[in-house]
Enzyme design. Sequence first.
Site, PDB file in Angstrom:
ATOM      1  CB  SER A 128      37.773  36.196  42.808  1.00  0.00           C
ATOM      2  OG  SER A 128      39.061  36.734  42.553  1.00  0.00           O
ATOM      3  CD  GLU A 129      39.374  36.114  37.093  1.00  0.00           C
ATOM      4  OE1 GLU A 129      40.513  35.832  36.695  1.00  0.00           O
ATOM      5  OE2 GLU A 129      38.652  35.303  37.743  1.00  0.00           O
TER       6      GLU A 129
END
Length: 261
Positions: A128-129
Amino acid sequence: MRIEQRGALATVTLNRPKVRNALNSELSTALTRTFHRLAGKARVVVLRGEGPAFCAGADIEEMQRLTEADFDTQRAQAMALQQMFQAIGNFPGVTIARVHGAAIGGGAGLAAVCDIAIAAEEAFFAFSEVRIGLIPATIAPWVVQKVGLGTARALFVTGERITATEALRIGLVQQVAMPNALDEAIERKVEAILQCGPEAIAAVKRLLLHLQGFSPATFPMAETADITVFYLIERRMSAEAREGFRAFLEKRRPSFHETLP
């Protein structure tokens, strides 16, 4: 972090449950030292998380502070993270990720860098960066090795959450178990590994790392022939292989077989 050893099996527990075992510089450095120290002392290492999650990725508070840091400070922290993944990925024994709850960002990276990941059915994964303006940089090589470039690209650019079942389908994990059967599944896997030659395991891991990056469609056959022939001969000439052959012919367990105490 907590380390427990039972014979040839070591269990390393991420122990920051209040922040879902988020990775900060201190924990990353401790993991690097631990895996270096366990090399040659444990044949199998199980990596697990305390509390409701396996690992929620990077410590957000530390990441936020680093946005204001100078380049050298940023590089030191990033290199510490890179060295942690290298220490786990190059460990000569077998590494098993015991995944429950959330495995987000660097936590999903830990599942990828381990040789085997066994997940509880309720576990979920996400890279999810990008949703906070970052990218999964240090974990990218290990994720690509596990799931392939196309699948990694789709996961990395969306940050979408996937189930344990989907993670199994794409190869990020190798087994899914009911939560109450997770430890039993890991114990069976450990017992199977302890029947194998530890030097052979270390050698085949080196071989696979040596061959990484070669495309099957464009394999340089002369080069790979030299590499694979060398590894085969080196193993055939080893005392471990000689003992394995003798034990097979004599219908007995080889001396390198171990059982958990």
